[in-house]
Enzyme design. Structure first.
Site, PDB file in Angstrom:
ATOM      1  CB  SER A  95      -6.918   5.602  -5.280  1.00  0.00           C
ATOM      2  OG  SER A  95      -6.206   4.411  -5.540  1.00  0.00           O
ATOM      3  CG  ASP A 151      -3.456   2.600  -3.381  1.00  0.00           C
ATOM      4  OD1 ASP A 151      -3.270   2.839  -2.173  1.00  0.00           O
ATOM      5  OD2 ASP A 151      -4.432   3.037  -4.025  1.00  0.00           O
ATOM      6  CG  MET A 194      -1.335  -3.010  -3.169  1.00  0.00           C
ATOM      7  SD  MET A 194      -2.936  -3.633  -3.736  1.00  0.00           S
ATOM      8  CE  MET A 194      -3.967  -2.215  -3.436  1.00  0.00           C
ATOM      9  CG  HIS A 199      -1.373   3.426   0.989  1.00  0.00           C
ATOM     10  ND1 HIS A 199      -2.693   3.031   0.831  1.00  0.00           N
ATOM     11  CD2 HIS A 199      -0.913   2.778   2.087  1.00  0.00           C
ATOM     12  CE1 HIS A 199      -3.005   2.190   1.790  1.00  0.00           C
ATOM     13  NE2 HIS A 199      -1.953   2.006   2.561  1.00  0.00           N
ATOM     14  CG  MET A 256      -1.096  -1.065   1.277  1.00  0.00           C
ATOM     15  SD  MET A 256      -2.552  -1.085   0.217  1.00  0.00           S
ATOM     16  CE  MET A 256      -2.054   0.139  -0.995  1.00  0.00           C
ATOM     17  CG  ASP A 261      -6.865   4.429   0.980  1.00  0.00           C
ATOM     18  OD1 ASP A 261      -7.727   4.351   0.089  1.00  0.00           O
ATOM     19  OD2 ASP A 261      -5.694   4.022   0.837  1.00  0.00           O
ATOM     20  N   GLY A 290     -13.530   3.000   0.260  1.00  0.00           N
ATOM     21  CA  GLY A 290     -14.989   3.113   0.296  1.00  0.00           C
ATOM     22  C   GLY A 290     -15.506   4.531   0.462  1.00  0.00           C
ATOM     23  N   GLY A 324     -11.052   6.041  -4.979  1.00  0.00           N
ATOM     24  CA  GLY A 324     -10.668   5.314  -6.180  1.00  0.00           C
ATOM     25  C   GLY A 324     -11.852   5.063  -7.076  1.00  0.00           C
TER      26      GLY A 324
END
Ligand code: DX5
Ligand code: ZN
Length: 215
Positions: A7, A34, A36, A65, A67, A174, A176, A196
């Site tokens: 990521s 990502d 956002m 992705h 968001m 996605d 952790g 990430g």
């Protein structure tokens, strides 16, 4: 072998080209991007001009992705600037079936993302239209959060649902992800892992990608 999608949210934005080249030269399969909007999630990341700049150098699949609220407003734009896969949140789409068709019409693979609180059962009648399902193993919005272990259960349930329906839908995870959580996920049937901070926070990101690839 799992697909590994570093990521870029965790990359060094002042050395973005260097980090992109690292991913190009590594065993990673995809770039995870990502987006956002500060509305669907509390944070704002980056938008079209930055993705266009990434695309200039990225030599691998661009996994975007979203968001964002009302993602249907921007599908064609993300496809045009280089997305290969576009994933939209179940929680952000009132007409999910239509949005998935729109992504495919724009020439991309279509995926649905579920937040940690959304059960996989909501996918029962839409799974057939998904090229991929992305399960969030943290609440979306930030990198570097703690893995939610309940996700392992969700992977198991989703895998069973995919097999029951005779589909070949991919499962991506996605949030952790590290060697420990990654192993648990792959063992339950996850096909693709986003990572990430575990990759970019390591002093040898390329070797870290290689280790994830071995899971
Ligand atoms: C979180 C993003 C993730 C994030 C993962 O909202 O969707 O892709 O970059 O970061 P880590 O791997 O650090 O949890
Ligand atoms: Zn993501």
């Amino acid at each position: 072998m799992p697909i590994i999608a570093p990521s870029l949210l965790a990359s060094d934005f002042t050395n973005l080209q260097r980090d992109i080249e690292m991913v190009n030269a590594s065993e990673a399969d995809w770039f995870h991007i990502d987006v956002m909007d500060g509305v669907f999630v509390p944070n704002i990341s980056f938008g079209m001009p930055v993705i266009q700049a990434i695309k200039k150098h990225a030599k691998k699949t661009m996994d975007v992705h979203l968001m964002i609220v009302q993602p249907e407003r921007y599908i064609e734009t993300f496809a045009k600037i280089g997305a290969d896969i576009i994933t939209v949140h179940h929680e952000a789409c009132t007409h999910l079936h239509r949005t998935l068709a729109q992504i495919k019409e724009a020439g991309c693979k279509a995926g649905v993302v579920l937040n940690p609180a959304t059960p996989v059962s909501v996918l029962e009648d839409i799974l057939v239209d998904c090229d991929m399902v992305l399960l969030m193993s943290v609440n979306p919005g930030y990198g570097g959060q703690k893995f939610i272990y309940k996700t392992i259960d969700k992977v198991k349930k989703l895998k069973a649902m995919i097999q029951e329906q005779g589909l070949d839908t991919m499962i991506e995870i996605d949030g952790g992800v590290n060697l420990e959580t990654g192993k648990l996920l792959v063992d339950e049937g996850a096909d693709a892992l986003v990572a990430g901070s575990f990759v970019f926070g390591n002093e040898d990101p390329s070797a870290t990608i290689a280790k994830l690839k071995e899971l």
